[in-house]
Write a protein that holds these residues in place. Structure first.
Motif, PDB file in Angstrom:
ATOM      1  N   LEU A  81       0.835  -1.202   0.000  1.00 43.22           N
ATOM      2  CA  LEU A  81       0.000   0.000   0.000  1.00 43.22           C
ATOM      3  C   LEU A  81       0.872   1.255   0.000  1.00 43.22           C
ATOM      4  O   LEU A  81       0.625   2.205  -0.759  1.00 43.22           O
ATOM      5  CB  LEU A  81      -0.925  -0.007   1.219  1.00 43.22           C
ATOM      6  N   LEU A  85       1.050   3.680  -3.202  1.00 48.67           N
ATOM      7  CA  LEU A  85       0.645   5.082  -3.100  1.00 48.67           C
ATOM      8  C   LEU A  85       1.719   5.998  -3.662  1.00 48.67           C
ATOM      9  O   LEU A  85       1.433   6.941  -4.418  1.00 48.67           O
ATOM     10  CB  LEU A  85       0.366   5.429  -1.635  1.00 48.67           C
ATOM     11  N   ALA A  89       1.143   7.988  -7.118  1.00 56.92           N
ATOM     12  CA  ALA A  89       1.095   9.455  -7.023  1.00 56.92           C
ATOM     13  C   ALA A  89       2.126  10.090  -7.954  1.00 56.92           C
ATOM     14  O   ALA A  89       1.835  11.099  -8.614  1.00 56.92           O
ATOM     15  CB  ALA A  89       1.334   9.884  -5.576  1.00 56.92           C
ATOM     16  N   THR A 171      -0.923  -0.811  -6.953  1.00 54.59           N
ATOM     17  CA  THR A 171      -0.581   0.349  -7.779  1.00 54.59           C
ATOM     18  C   THR A 171      -1.618   0.574  -8.880  1.00 54.59           C
ATOM     19  O   THR A 171      -2.047   1.714  -9.119  1.00 54.59           O
ATOM     20  CB  THR A 171       0.812   0.155  -8.413  1.00 54.59           C
ATOM     21  N   LEU A 174      -4.834   1.958  -7.372  1.00 55.26           N
ATOM     22  CA  LEU A 174      -4.718   3.362  -6.967  1.00 55.26           C
ATOM     23  C   LEU A 174      -4.595   4.290  -8.168  1.00 55.26           C
ATOM     24  O   LEU A 174      -5.129   5.400  -8.166  1.00 55.26           O
ATOM     25  CB  LEU A 174      -3.498   3.525  -6.044  1.00 55.26           C
ATOM     26  N   THR A 204      -5.021  13.902  -3.315  1.00 54.70           N
ATOM     27  CA  THR A 204      -4.876  12.538  -3.826  1.00 54.70           C
ATOM     28  C   THR A 204      -5.337  11.496  -2.817  1.00 54.70           C
ATOM     29  O   THR A 204      -6.181  10.634  -3.131  1.00 54.70           O
ATOM     30  CB  THR A 204      -3.405  12.277  -4.200  1.00 54.70           C
ATOM     31  N   LEU A 205      -4.796  11.551  -1.600  1.00 53.19           N
ATOM     32  CA  LEU A 205      -5.100  10.518  -0.608  1.00 53.19           C
ATOM     33  C   LEU A 205      -6.591  10.442  -0.256  1.00 53.19           C
ATOM     34  O   LEU A 205      -7.172   9.344  -0.255  1.00 53.19           O
ATOM     35  CB  LEU A 205      -4.247  10.736   0.650  1.00 53.19           C
ATOM     36  N   ILE A 212      -8.252   2.270  -1.593  1.00 50.06           N
ATOM     37  CA  ILE A 212      -7.392   1.769  -0.514  1.00 50.06           C
ATOM     38  C   ILE A 212      -8.110   0.653   0.249  1.00 50.06           C
ATOM     39  O   ILE A 212      -7.510  -0.382   0.583  1.00 50.06           O
ATOM     40  CB  ILE A 212      -6.995   2.915   0.438  1.00 50.06           C
TER      41      ILE A 212
END
Length: 289
Positions: A81, A85, A89, A171, A174, A204-205, A212
């Protein structure tokens, strides 16, 4: 007529419900039943109540197996994870060319059978394998070791294989989530002077919480039901240093003739997977709400 329409959806669902009940619910009920007996799988059985469940807490090997499964969650879920991320990103922000090819490459471990992955990594971890050869080539001879025969390093070595397999899946998930975020949000943040880190935590998060949750659900299940990777690479050894619950189910049911004990482990493992996934999804839904 109205009465018939009320039951019409259930008629459409009936075939799927029958298959679900026959291939999932019924075996689960039978497993719970077996877990209450001492049975070798062939002869007469003896009702022992919850003794097989008590054994989960009193048997040192079983306690260790469940502990190893929790350690593998770190390698199968948490590390992928974090890596996923960061990579997603960077790729989303930089708008890298050939993103489709990159997604295919990182997702490739997911389409390989775990047995194939395990055989390949067993060769890499061999005393004269690729990892030790690479360490010797750069003068790090002191770090070379028998990776799958070392009591300290075998479980992390198995876990790293899981990280390699799961990072691609995380990946890609996300990246798909980040691709849905309107570009105007990022442009507005940059006009306000937001840097890459602030942009990540502010836009983004929060935008990929759903992805997630999905990634954690899939990878936690993969970590807890790991069997083929352990069976091929270490066989639970050295000693019991890499045994996991799914391996113990196989060991006890098919090698030791302890079907009741194996069923109790399987039922407990199912309950743990269910509870952890409910917690993950409740947290994700709560924060989205």
């Amino acid at each position: 007529m109205r009465h018939q329409r009320r039951y019409l959806p259930y008629l459409y669902l009936a075939p799927a419900l029958l298959l679900f009940g026959g291939f999932l619910i019924y075996p689960l009920i039978r497993s719970v039943q077996f877990s209450l007996f001492e049975w070798d799988g062939l002869g007469a059985s003896e009702f022992v109540g919850f003794d097989n469940y008590v054994e989960l807490f009193t048997d040192e090997v079983l306690r260790a197996a469940f502990g190893h499964a929790l350690v593998l969650i770190l390698f199968f879920s948490v590390l992928p994870l974090v890596l996923g991320l960061v990579v997603a990103a960077i790729l989303n922000r930089a708008q890298v060319r050939g993103l489709g090819l990159f997604r295919t490459v990182v997702f490739l471990p997911q389409v390989l059978a775990m047995v194939v992955v395990a055989v390949a990594w067993r060769q890499i971890y061999a005393p004269d394998g690729g990892l030790n050869t690479a360490l010797r080539a750069v003068g790090l001879d002191a770090l070379t070791r028998t990776w799958l025969g070392d009591y300290t390093w075998t479980l992390p070595a198995v876990g790293i294989v899981g990280t390699w397999v799961q990072t691609g899946l995380v990946t890609v998930l996300l990246l798909a989530g980040m691709g849905r975020v309107p570009r105007e949000l990022f442009e507005a943040a940059r006009l306000d002077g937001a840097g890459a880190i602030r942009e990540f935590f502010a836009i983004t998060l929060p935008s990929v919480r759903g992805e997630i949750a999905v990634a954690l659900t899939l990878t936690i299940v993969a970590a807890l039901k790991t069997f083929d990777l352990v069976y091929v690479t270490t066989g639970g050894g050295p000693g019991n240093s890499t045994t996991v619950p799914a391996y113990e189910v196989f060991q006890r049911a098919f090698r030791e003739g302890a079907v009741g004990s194996a069923a109790a482990i399987a039922v407990a493992l199912t309950a743990i997977i269910f509870v952890l996934n409910v917690i993950v999804n409740r947290i994700a839904e709560g924060r989205q709400g």
